[in-house]
Scaffold this motif. Structure first.
Motif, PDB file in Angstrom:
ATOM      1  N   ALA A 127       4.583  -1.414  -7.396  1.00  0.00           N
ATOM      2  CA  ALA A 127       3.793  -1.159  -6.159  1.00  0.00           C
ATOM      3  C   ALA A 127       3.375  -2.238  -5.533  1.00  0.00           C
ATOM      4  O   ALA A 127       2.702  -1.997  -4.539  1.00  0.00           O
ATOM      5  N   GLY A 128       3.372  -3.495  -5.983  1.00  0.00           N
ATOM      6  CA  GLY A 128       2.962  -4.408  -5.426  1.00  0.00           C
ATOM      7  C   GLY A 128       1.541  -4.829  -5.429  1.00  0.00           C
ATOM      8  O   GLY A 128       0.790  -5.575  -4.440  1.00  0.00           O
ATOM      9  N   ILE A 129       0.941  -4.136  -6.305  1.00  0.00           N
ATOM     10  CA  ILE A 129      -0.745  -4.217  -6.579  1.00  0.00           C
ATOM     11  C   ILE A 129      -1.080  -5.375  -7.328  1.00  0.00           C
ATOM     12  O   ILE A 129      -0.681  -5.381  -8.571  1.00  0.00           O
ATOM     13  N   SER A 178       6.458  -2.538   0.190  1.00  0.00           N
ATOM     14  CA  SER A 178       5.914  -2.136  -1.346  1.00  0.00           C
ATOM     15  C   SER A 178       4.869  -0.790  -0.957  1.00  0.00           C
ATOM     16  O   SER A 178       4.523  -0.447   0.241  1.00  0.00           O
ATOM     17  N   VAL A 179       4.652  -0.336  -2.131  1.00  0.00           N
ATOM     18  CA  VAL A 179       3.811   0.808  -1.817  1.00  0.00           C
ATOM     19  C   VAL A 179       2.513   0.491  -1.432  1.00  0.00           C
ATOM     20  O   VAL A 179       1.953   1.021  -0.334  1.00  0.00           O
ATOM     21  N   VAL A 199      -0.388   5.652  -8.542  1.00  0.00           N
ATOM     22  CA  VAL A 199      -0.510   4.656  -9.908  1.00  0.00           C
ATOM     23  C   VAL A 199      -0.659   5.458 -11.179  1.00  0.00           C
ATOM     24  O   VAL A 199      -0.222   5.705 -12.173  1.00  0.00           O
ATOM     25  N   ARG A 200      -1.864   6.453 -10.738  1.00  0.00           N
ATOM     26  CA  ARG A 200      -2.527   7.251 -11.650  1.00  0.00           C
ATOM     27  C   ARG A 200      -1.243   8.362 -12.181  1.00  0.00           C
ATOM     28  O   ARG A 200      -1.281   8.444 -13.695  1.00  0.00           O
ATOM     29  N   LEU A 220      -9.629  -0.770  -4.756  1.00  0.00           N
ATOM     30  CA  LEU A 220      -8.227  -0.763  -3.909  1.00  0.00           C
ATOM     31  C   LEU A 220      -8.681  -0.646  -2.452  1.00  0.00           C
ATOM     32  O   LEU A 220      -8.049  -1.084  -1.798  1.00  0.00           O
ATOM     33  N   ALA A 221      -9.811  -0.198  -2.314  1.00  0.00           N
ATOM     34  CA  ALA A 221     -10.208   0.044  -0.921  1.00  0.00           C
ATOM     35  C   ALA A 221     -10.425  -1.587  -0.435  1.00  0.00           C
ATOM     36  O   ALA A 221      -9.980  -1.879   0.781  1.00  0.00           O
ATOM     37  N   ARG A 222     -11.015  -2.429  -0.938  1.00  0.00           N
ATOM     38  CA  ARG A 222     -11.249  -3.611  -0.834  1.00  0.00           C
ATOM     39  C   ARG A 222      -9.905  -4.385  -0.471  1.00  0.00           C
ATOM     40  O   ARG A 222      -9.405  -5.324   0.166  1.00  0.00           O
TER      41      ARG A 222
END
Length: 415
Positions: A148-150, A210-211, A239-240, A192-194
């Motif tokens: 996802a690119g996280i 990416s996602v 993700v979850r 994730l908001a940040r």
């Protein structure tokens, strides 16, 4: 007083006591595929069967907006999530997830997760015992975040996996599990908001298409960008559920332990059998008990009536164990999926309808692809299963092997 407005006994306490068996028991008592009841103070109509699935997903009859109870929104889905929308708002938001349906995207997440699995197995071999449920959640977390690119540092994987599992594990219960889920969601939504804000400001570069990049640039129907908190919710909604595949990994191990005759065909790399095995795990083992929506207008189904605003419940667990559809529903038999094509609205562990327009999970293909690949790896993994409590209580939602499925004496593959 007519049947439409006759008071019904609220069955919420029975749901807490009976778990997955609650709606199947009511169906059995009624002798049909529909039953009127009352849940959380509201009149409800529970339905089952392929025709009922199509009825449930027809927005002229049933809407999801305001139908999902706050405890479920606040833990499993998040506020403002795509699952809570209808009509054009739902379709615009759903477009964010439609690339997940593409074969190359499914192959991509499977590749990342299986690579993370292969990296993890040598460390399992160095430990006396491994709880597969927990270990698989970490593998899935590492793999899906890469895909996802996280950004995810090595030391962040296990805490993130615990939080993602907690969100799923606490959605249908009160007490410690529920409050653990709320705290986990709060932590990860803020994080994730940040991250979304950093991507938009250029402080963090998201991999092209990416996602993470797609979510950061997605907009509401009015052209405004998603609020950072809403964007975080939708990142978690990719993700979850991917990490929730750890439930099915533990169930797959349970099936292979109880029925080792399935191991040889999986070891041999029989792709059709791996797909059949994945579908049977999703059908046979308990995950979602039912889905709910609100009646748009006064409704009638098979002679039973429901006033507008009442709840319509789709009996997911009951349908996946319906003798009329499956013949021998309480026998684990992957072969059934090789004997005949199964219709879209017969097997509904992740909902029914069309994934591109309805509320059916667009990540269902990812779940199946991951299960196919990981079931083969499980079948090929040399290990022992020590004495433990492998019972799966149908009163616990979501259900899981009580021990988490512990394995020992893991042998790392040569090379």
């Amino acid at each position: 007083m007519d049947a439409l407005h006759r008071p019904l006994l609220d069955r919420s306490p029975a749901l807490l006591a009976e778990g997955y068996a609650w709606l199947p028991n009511r169906m059995r008592e009624s002798g049909g595929q529909v039953v009127r009841t009352r849940l959380m103070g509201r009149p409800a109509l529970a339905v089952r069967g392929p025709d009922a699935v199509r009825f449930f997903y027809d927005e002229r009859h049933v809407r999801r907006h305001r139908a999902i109870p706050e405890p479920v929104r606040g833990t499993l889905f998040g506020r403002g999530a795509v699952h809570t929308l209808d009509g054009d708002a739902h379709r615009v938001r759903k477009a964010l997830f439609l690339p997940l349906l593409h074969v190359d995207r499914i192959a991509g997440v499977v590749e990342h997760v299986t690579a993370a699995w292969d990296e993890a197995v040598p460390s399992w071999a160095a430990r006396p015992r491994v709880t597969l449920f927990d270990a698989a959640s970490v593998v899935l977390t590492r793999g899906v975040c890469r895909w996802a690119g996280i950004p995810l540092a090595e030391e962040e994987a296990e805490p993130l996996a615990r939080d993602l599992v907690a969100m799923v594990d606490g959605f249908a219960t009160a007490g410690p599990r529920h409050w653990r889920a709320r705290r986990a969601r709060g932590r990860q939504e803020a994080r994730l908001a940040r991250l979304v804000q950093d991507v938009r400001s250029g402080a963090v570069t998201a991999p092209a298409d990416s996602v993470l990049a797609r979510v950061a640039r997605h907009r509401h129907p009015d052209g405004e960008p998603l609020e950072p908190g809403t964007a975080a919710v939708e990142l978690l909604n990719v993700v979850r559920p991917t990490v929730a595949v750890c439930w099915f990994v533990a169930f797959s191990a349970h099936a292979l332990h109880r029925r080792p005759e399935h191991r040889d065909r999986l070891r041999a790399g029989d792709a059709a059998y791996a797909a059949a095995f994945a579908h049977e795990v999703r059908r046979f083992y308990p995950f979602a008990p039912f889905l709910g929506g609100r009646a748009v207008t006064d409704l009638s189904w098979h002679g039973e009536r429901l006033p507008a605003g009442g709840l319509v419940l789709l009996d997911v667990y009951g349908q996946n164990h319906d003798e009329k559809l499956w013949g021998d529903p309480y026998v684990f038999r992957p072969q059934r999926f090789l004997e005949r094509p199964v219709e879209r609205d017969e097997l509904i562990p992740q909902g029914g309808g069309e994934p591109d327009t309805n509320h059916r999970c667009p990540g269902e293909g990812i779940t199946v692809g991951l299960l196919e690949a990981l079931a083969v790896r499980l079948a090929r993994l040399d290990h022992t299963v020590p004495e433990q409590d492998l019972t799966i209580s149908l009163r616990r939602i979501p259900a899981r092997p009580r021990s988490g499925f512990v394995i020992a004496d893991v042998q790392a593959p040569a090379g």
